[in-house]
Design a protein around this motif. Structure first.
Motif, short mmCIF file in Angstrom:
data_model
loop_
_atom_site.label_atom_id
_atom_site.label_comp_id
_atom_site.label_asym_id
_atom_site.label_seq_id
_atom_site.Cartn_x
_atom_site.Cartn_y
_atom_site.Cartn_z
N GLU A 227 0.83 -1.21 0.00
CA GLU A 227 0.00 0.00 0.00
C GLU A 227 0.86 1.26 0.00
N GLU A 228 1.92 1.26 0.82
CA GLU A 228 2.78 2.44 0.88
C GLU A 228 3.56 2.62 -0.41
N ARG A 231 1.57 4.13 -3.30
CA ARG A 231 1.28 5.57 -3.25
C ARG A 231 2.22 6.35 -4.17
#
Length: 286
Positions: A227-228, A231
């Motif tokens: 998820e990070e 980004r």
């Protein structure tokens, strides 16, 4: 013939090389052997004409050529009735004013009442008028930089890339009046069939240019970091995430803009990414 596009390009020089490279990157094959002035395309309804750059806008205006690739400075200076249909992003330069090195200069107003030698009287005249400067323009076709040293003019206005030519002739660049790059110009009288071919060509050019501005990136990261990492890798819609054989790890594939790459790559690495591969893209259809 109304069912082909005649595309005029400069017959020699850097602009010619970049123009022909772009056309070939668009998948259009042709034989441009030495001395050829015309080259029919083998797999696209087009013909390449090899001309002097100053002549291209006139040929396009008259409809002898349907398209032309020229420096924007040439297109504007000739004042021909043509349409600029695409900016190509290469052969960038600037049109600048130079004065003898060591002379004081504060603003364009310092040239009021002076004489300026140039090959671009139209562009220079417009700039001077817009800035309320009354200067005498000497139009010459070449070797502009020598004008001050032989007493022909007190300043010059010419195309500058690095500025080394001005320096080697004892001049300093003091004012940029026009920024130029290669542009594609078109006749204002294209037939519907020719306009359709132009649209197809522009689609290919956009795909080539988009690819040059982006890179394909592949990396491995822990599942908990996906998820990070994502980004910083928006991709064309979103990254592709696939599990690896090693439990708890994923492979992330995405597309990243060249301008964002170096800004984000350290963030991606600190987020846990490793084994990062960056691959050039040949074509990119948006």
């Amino acid at each position: 013939m109304t069912d082909i596009l005649r595309i005029a390009v400069q017959k020699s020089g850097r602009l010619s090389d970049d123009s022909l490279k772009l056309i070939k990157e668009c998948g259009i094959r042709f034989d441009n052997g030495a001395g050829k002035l015309r080259a029919p395309a083998a797999n696209f309804p087009a013909e390449i004409l090899f001309l002097r750059d100053d002549d291209i806008p006139g040929y396009v205006e008259d409809g002898v050529a349907h398209l032309g690739i020229v420096g924007e400075n040439v297109a504007v200076e000739t004042g021909r009735a043509v349409e600029t249909v695409h900016r190509l992003g290469f052969s960038k330069c600037r049109l600048s004013i130079g004065i003898p090195r060591g002379e004081p200069y504060e603003s364009i107003k310092d040239l009021d009442g002076k004489s300026i030698a140039t090959s671009y009287p139209r562009i220079l005249g417009k700039y001077l008028q817009e800035n309320g400067v009354d200067a005498q323009i000497h139009e010459i076709s070449g070797s502009v930089e020598i004008a001050p040293s032989i007493g022909l003019a007190e300043a010059v206005c010419d195309i500058v890339s690095s500025g080394s030519t001005l320096l080697s002739n004892g001049l300093q660049e003091v004012e940029t009046i026009f920024r130029s790059e290669a542009v594609m110009i078109a006749s204002r009288n294209l037939t519907p069939a020719q306009q359709s071919l132009l649209d197809q060509l522009l689609f290919r050019i956009n795909s080539v240019q988009a690819a040059k501005n982006h890179k394909y990136i592949l990396l491995n990261c822990p599942t908990g970091s996906v998820e990070e990492v994502s980004r910083y890798l928006p991709g064309m819609r979103s990254p592709t995430v696939m599990p690896l054989a090693s439990e708890g790890w994923c492979s992330v594939h995405s597309v990243i803009n060249e301008n964002d790459f170096w800004e984000n790559i350290e963030k991606i690495r600190l987020a846990g990414a490793e084994g990062i591969l960056v691959i050039p893209i040949e074509k990119m259809i948006l």
